[in-house]
Every structure is written in structure tokens, then in C-alpha cells.
Design an enzyme around this catalytic site. Structure first.
Site: not given
Length: 158
Positions: A88, A114, A117
Site C-alpha cells: 500500500e 496494517c 498503512c
């Protein structure tokens, strides 16, 4: 005649298939941690990203080991202790390098983002996240819920 939901689902699957292809470019050595991302707006691909080491830095594949495994770091924790940049992040970085706005776009990711991100995606202006595989980071889900970004768990068998 296809409904609007069926049309969206068809495009979701197409772009997720592309994210899975991009994930194959990953230099992550860990099993099931090859992640791909595709940022799309109006059915047009803006950028792609995969998890791998920054330019000029040896990847785990090149080193022959995973630093996280070597240090016994549990999945979903201490994301900063890794040679790789997440897919990402690389997709958003690529957009910035190319001068492409991702405001209002959708990102297709092979894995749930996560929390690091997630914060990047929130501030980038992404409005929809479609992912396939779950990731053990409940905080990212809390952030996404509060942000109002649409989150779609696209299961492979759908």
C-alpha cells in the site's frame, strides 16, 4: 441484466486478480506474505505496489533470511522492523512520484492493511479499501471504522 452491485463485484474481482498478480513481484521471503496493491479510480488503474525493499537496499530474498523471523517478531507487530515497504505504501509513493492524485480512489489489496498503512491510506484520500486476506491488526479496523472509509472484505470464493 446485471445489477449495479453485480457490476461492482465483477470489477472488484478483476482488480483483485491484478493485485494478486502484482503480489507475485514481492521480494518477501515469508510464506503467504507476498502482498499486492492496485489503486483504481473510475475503473482506471492509477498505480500498483508490492511489498519489497526500498531502492538500493537488499531484499530478504537476496539476504536469504527474514529479519522478522530471525528476531521472532510476531505477525501484526513492529512493522517498522522489516527491510520491506508495504504494498500500500509503495502504491501511494508511486502516485506521489508520478504526480497522480488518489483522492476518492479505491485500493485493492491482497491483505488487510496494517495500522501504519491504514493511516497513510486515510490521509491519501482513498475512500474505499477492498482486501482479500485478513491480517492480525485490530487497531487498523478501529481506525478505518472511525475514518468512514468503506472497507470491503472480498472473499476469493465470492
Amino acid at each position: 441484466m446485471e445489477t449495479e452491485n453485480q457490476k461492482q463485484n465483477k470489477w472488484d474481482h478483476r482488480f483483485m486478480e491484478l493485485a494478486r498478480t502484482v503480489a507475485k513481484w514481492s521480494s518477501c521471503i515469508r510464506n503467504n506474505r507476498q502482498v499486492g496493491a492496485v489503486i483504481v479510480k473510475n475503473k482506471r488503474i492509477l498505480t500498483t505496489g508490492y511489498n519489497g525493499a526500498p531502492q538500493g537496499i537488499k531484499s530478504c530474498k537476496e539476504r536469504g533470511f527474514c529479519l522478522r523471523d530471525k528476531l521472532n517478531i510476531p505477525s501484526g507487530t513492529q512493522a517498522e522492523t522489516c527491510y520491506a515497504i508495504h504494498a500500500e505504501q509503495n502504491a501511494v509513493i508511486q502516485a506521489a512520484k508520478l504526480g497522480v492524485s488518489v483522492e476518492g480512489a479505491t485500493i485493492y489489496i491482497t491483505h488487510q492493511p496494517c495500522s501504519v498503512c491504514t493511516r497513510i491510506l486515510i490521509n491519501s484520500g482513498i475512500k474505499r479499501i477492498v482486501y482479500e486476506q485478513e491480517y492480525p491488526d485490530k487497531f487498523s479496523l478501529e481506525l478505518l471504522k472511525e475514518s468512514g472509509i468503506e472497507l470491503c472484505h472480498l472473499k476469493p470464493e465470492e
